[in-house]
Design a protein around this motif. Sequence first.
Motif, PDB file in Angstrom:
ATOM      1  N   THR A  81      -0.307   2.726  13.705  1.00 44.10           N
ATOM      2  CA  THR A  81       0.309   3.875  13.028  1.00 44.10           C
ATOM      3  C   THR A  81       0.103   3.783  11.510  1.00 44.10           C
ATOM      4  O   THR A  81      -0.145   4.799  10.861  1.00 44.10           O
ATOM      5  CB  THR A  81       1.810   3.980  13.348  1.00 44.10           C
ATOM      6  OG1 THR A  81       2.436   2.735  13.033  1.00 44.10           O
ATOM      7  CG2 THR A  81       2.038   4.315  14.803  1.00 44.10           C
ATOM      8  N   ALA A  82       0.198   2.584  10.950  1.00 40.20           N
ATOM      9  CA  ALA A  82      -0.026   2.404   9.517  1.00 40.20           C
ATOM     10  C   ALA A  82      -1.492   2.654   9.167  1.00 40.20           C
ATOM     11  O   ALA A  82      -1.790   3.307   8.169  1.00 40.20           O
ATOM     12  CB  ALA A  82       0.391   1.004   9.078  1.00 40.20           C
ATOM     13  N   LEU A  83      -2.412   2.179  10.011  1.00 44.20           N
ATOM     14  CA  LEU A  83      -3.838   2.424   9.772  1.00 44.20           C
ATOM     15  C   LEU A  83      -4.143   3.917   9.721  1.00 44.20           C
ATOM     16  O   LEU A  83      -4.852   4.384   8.826  1.00 44.20           O
ATOM     17  CB  LEU A  83      -4.692   1.784  10.865  1.00 44.20           C
ATOM     18  CG  LEU A  83      -5.024   0.307  10.740  1.00 44.20           C
ATOM     19  CD1 LEU A  83      -5.724  -0.183  12.003  1.00 44.20           C
ATOM     20  CD2 LEU A  83      -5.869   0.046   9.519  1.00 44.20           C
ATOM     21  N   ASP A 141      -7.675  -3.898  14.147  1.00 44.74           N
ATOM     22  CA  ASP A 141      -6.458  -3.897  13.325  1.00 44.74           C
ATOM     23  C   ASP A 141      -6.728  -4.420  11.917  1.00 44.74           C
ATOM     24  O   ASP A 141      -5.814  -4.807  11.206  1.00 44.74           O
ATOM     25  CB  ASP A 141      -5.356  -4.708  14.002  1.00 44.74           C
ATOM     26  CG  ASP A 141      -5.682  -6.194  14.094  1.00 44.74           C
ATOM     27  OD1 ASP A 141      -6.805  -6.608  13.711  1.00 44.74           O
ATOM     28  OD2 ASP A 141      -4.808  -6.957  14.537  1.00 44.74           O
ATOM     29  N   CYS A 142      -7.991  -4.435  11.500  1.00 45.65           N
ATOM     30  CA  CYS A 142      -8.378  -4.944  10.189  1.00 45.65           C
ATOM     31  C   CYS A 142      -8.713  -3.778   9.254  1.00 45.65           C
ATOM     32  O   CYS A 142      -9.562  -2.948   9.570  1.00 45.65           O
ATOM     33  CB  CYS A 142      -9.557  -5.883  10.320  1.00 45.65           C
ATOM     34  SG  CYS A 142      -9.999  -6.691   8.781  1.00 45.65           S
ATOM     35  N   LEU A 143      -8.053  -3.729   8.118  1.00 46.48           N
ATOM     36  CA  LEU A 143      -8.238  -2.691   7.117  1.00 46.48           C
ATOM     37  C   LEU A 143      -8.949  -3.285   5.917  1.00 46.48           C
ATOM     38  O   LEU A 143      -8.599  -4.376   5.460  1.00 46.48           O
ATOM     39  CB  LEU A 143      -6.868  -2.157   6.687  1.00 46.48           C
ATOM     40  CG  LEU A 143      -6.804  -1.253   5.464  1.00 46.48           C
ATOM     41  CD1 LEU A 143      -7.512   0.069   5.734  1.00 46.48           C
ATOM     42  CD2 LEU A 143      -5.357  -1.024   5.061  1.00 46.48           C
ATOM     43  N   LYS A 144      -9.925  -2.565   5.391  1.00 51.04           N
ATOM     44  CA  LYS A 144     -10.620  -2.996   4.181  1.00 51.04           C
ATOM     45  C   LYS A 144     -10.663  -1.829   3.205  1.00 51.04           C
ATOM     46  O   LYS A 144     -11.132  -0.751   3.545  1.00 51.04           O
ATOM     47  CB  LYS A 144     -12.033  -3.474   4.504  1.00 51.04           C
ATOM     48  CG  LYS A 144     -12.731  -4.110   3.321  1.00 51.04           C
ATOM     49  CD  LYS A 144     -14.122  -4.602   3.685  1.00 51.04           C
ATOM     50  CE  LYS A 144     -14.008  -5.901   4.436  1.00 51.04           C
ATOM     51  NZ  LYS A 144     -15.325  -6.555   4.599  1.00 51.04           N
ATOM     52  N   VAL A 157       0.888  -1.166   0.000  1.00 50.67           N
ATOM     53  CA  VAL A 157       0.000   0.000   0.000  1.00 50.67           C
ATOM     54  C   VAL A 157       0.919   1.205   0.000  1.00 50.67           C
ATOM     55  O   VAL A 157       1.735   1.378   0.910  1.00 50.67           O
ATOM     56  CB  VAL A 157      -0.931   0.024   1.234  1.00 50.67           C
ATOM     57  CG1 VAL A 157      -1.807   1.265   1.216  1.00 50.67           C
ATOM     58  CG2 VAL A 157      -1.777  -1.248   1.306  1.00 50.67           C
ATOM     59  N   LYS A 158       0.778   2.038  -1.054  1.00 51.27           N
ATOM     60  CA  LYS A 158       1.659   3.191  -1.208  1.00 51.27           C
ATOM     61  C   LYS A 158       0.847   4.457  -1.405  1.00 51.27           C
ATOM     62  O   LYS A 158      -0.240   4.434  -1.961  1.00 51.27           O
ATOM     63  CB  LYS A 158       2.578   3.012  -2.419  1.00 51.27           C
ATOM     64  CG  LYS A 158       3.623   1.940  -2.250  1.00 51.27           C
ATOM     65  CD  LYS A 158       4.540   1.942  -3.456  1.00 51.27           C
ATOM     66  CE  LYS A 158       5.860   1.303  -3.121  1.00 51.27           C
ATOM     67  NZ  LYS A 158       6.831   1.548  -4.195  1.00 51.27           N
ATOM     68  N   LEU A 184       5.954   4.236   0.868  1.00 48.66           N
ATOM     69  CA  LEU A 184       5.404   2.959   1.310  1.00 48.66           C
ATOM     70  C   LEU A 184       4.688   3.125   2.649  1.00 48.66           C
ATOM     71  O   LEU A 184       5.264   3.616   3.609  1.00 48.66           O
ATOM     72  CB  LEU A 184       6.515   1.919   1.442  1.00 48.66           C
ATOM     73  CG  LEU A 184       6.086   0.524   1.868  1.00 48.66           C
ATOM     74  CD1 LEU A 184       5.177  -0.108   0.814  1.00 48.66           C
ATOM     75  CD2 LEU A 184       7.319  -0.341   2.095  1.00 48.66           C
ATOM     76  N   LEU A 185       3.425   2.702   2.695  1.00 47.48           N
ATOM     77  CA  LEU A 185       2.629   2.784   3.917  1.00 47.48           C
ATOM     78  C   LEU A 185       2.476   1.421   4.586  1.00 47.48           C
ATOM     79  O   LEU A 185       2.370   1.337   5.806  1.00 47.48           O
ATOM     80  CB  LEU A 185       1.254   3.376   3.612  1.00 47.48           C
ATOM     81  CG  LEU A 185       1.269   4.747   2.928  1.00 47.48           C
ATOM     82  CD1 LEU A 185      -0.147   5.170   2.539  1.00 47.48           C
ATOM     83  CD2 LEU A 185       1.909   5.786   3.827  1.00 47.48           C
ATOM     84  N   LEU A 186       2.440   0.349   3.773  1.00 47.90           N
ATOM     85  CA  LEU A 186       2.311  -0.994   4.326  1.00 47.90           C
ATOM     86  C   LEU A 186       2.851  -2.006   3.334  1.00 47.90           C
ATOM     87  O   LEU A 186       2.537  -1.943   2.142  1.00 47.90           O
ATOM     88  CB  LEU A 186       0.835  -1.318   4.631  1.00 47.90           C
ATOM     89  CG  LEU A 186       0.561  -2.701   5.224  1.00 47.90           C
ATOM     90  CD1 LEU A 186       1.128  -2.815   6.638  1.00 47.90           C
ATOM     91  CD2 LEU A 186      -0.939  -2.984   5.235  1.00 47.90           C
ATOM     92  N   ASP A 187       3.660  -2.930   3.822  1.00 44.39           N
ATOM     93  CA  ASP A 187       4.185  -4.047   3.044  1.00 44.39           C
ATOM     94  C   ASP A 187       3.826  -5.312   3.819  1.00 44.39           C
ATOM     95  O   ASP A 187       4.350  -5.533   4.910  1.00 44.39           O
ATOM     96  CB  ASP A 187       5.695  -3.900   2.887  1.00 44.39           C
ATOM     97  CG  ASP A 187       6.352  -5.067   2.163  1.00 44.39           C
ATOM     98  OD1 ASP A 187       5.701  -6.107   1.940  1.00 44.39           O
ATOM     99  OD2 ASP A 187       7.546  -4.928   1.829  1.00 44.39           O
ATOM    100  N   THR A 188       2.923  -6.119   3.273  1.00 47.15           N
ATOM    101  CA  THR A 188       2.470  -7.297   4.023  1.00 47.15           C
ATOM    102  C   THR A 188       3.579  -8.329   4.210  1.00 47.15           C
ATOM    103  O   THR A 188       3.552  -9.079   5.178  1.00 47.15           O
ATOM    104  CB  THR A 188       1.256  -7.960   3.352  1.00 47.15           C
ATOM    105  OG1 THR A 188       1.601  -8.381   2.024  1.00 47.15           O
ATOM    106  CG2 THR A 188       0.057  -7.023   3.326  1.00 47.15           C
ATOM    107  N   ALA A 189       4.553  -8.353   3.307  1.00 48.49           N
ATOM    108  CA  ALA A 189       5.663  -9.296   3.474  1.00 48.49           C
ATOM    109  C   ALA A 189       6.534  -8.897   4.662  1.00 48.49           C
ATOM    110  O   ALA A 189       6.947  -9.744   5.447  1.00 48.49           O
ATOM    111  CB  ALA A 189       6.499  -9.378   2.203  1.00 48.49           C
ATOM    112  N   ALA A 190       6.811  -7.615   4.797  1.00 48.86           N
ATOM    113  CA  ALA A 190       7.650  -7.138   5.905  1.00 48.86           C
ATOM    114  C   ALA A 190       6.905  -7.155   7.231  1.00 48.86           C
ATOM    115  O   ALA A 190       7.485  -7.452   8.277  1.00 48.86           O
ATOM    116  CB  ALA A 190       8.151  -5.725   5.607  1.00 48.86           C
TER     117      ALA A 190
END
Length: 104
Positions: free
Chosen positions: A43-45, A87-90, A6-7, A13-19
């Motif tokens: 913080t990312a949310l 902590d769930c984003l949609k 998510v950028k 970069l705001l969120l990297d699910t792999a990291a």
Amino acid sequence: MERLLVKHIVGRLLLDTAASGCPFRLEEDAGRWTVTVSGVPETALREIERCRDELNLFHFVPGPDGETIRKYWLYDTGSPGWSAEGDCLKLTVDSRVPYSNDKV
């Protein structure tokens, strides 16, 4: 292993699910794509919500040979659907485009 980035539209970069290790799923319904990510740090949310009208999502999927990666750009031509619960984003967007940057 699938990966979602998510950028912000300027590339931050705001969120990297792999990291982050956040599990996610991508579902298509009637021409719209919904991404649901669990375990998103607060913080990312907050930052994703602040930038929600200026997001690009990138989905990476292993190819059938296990060597190549299929790449998809997800975005919304208007304003993406947004919700966060705990902590769930949609996020819901209207465009999913395959792309390649192999020659860049």
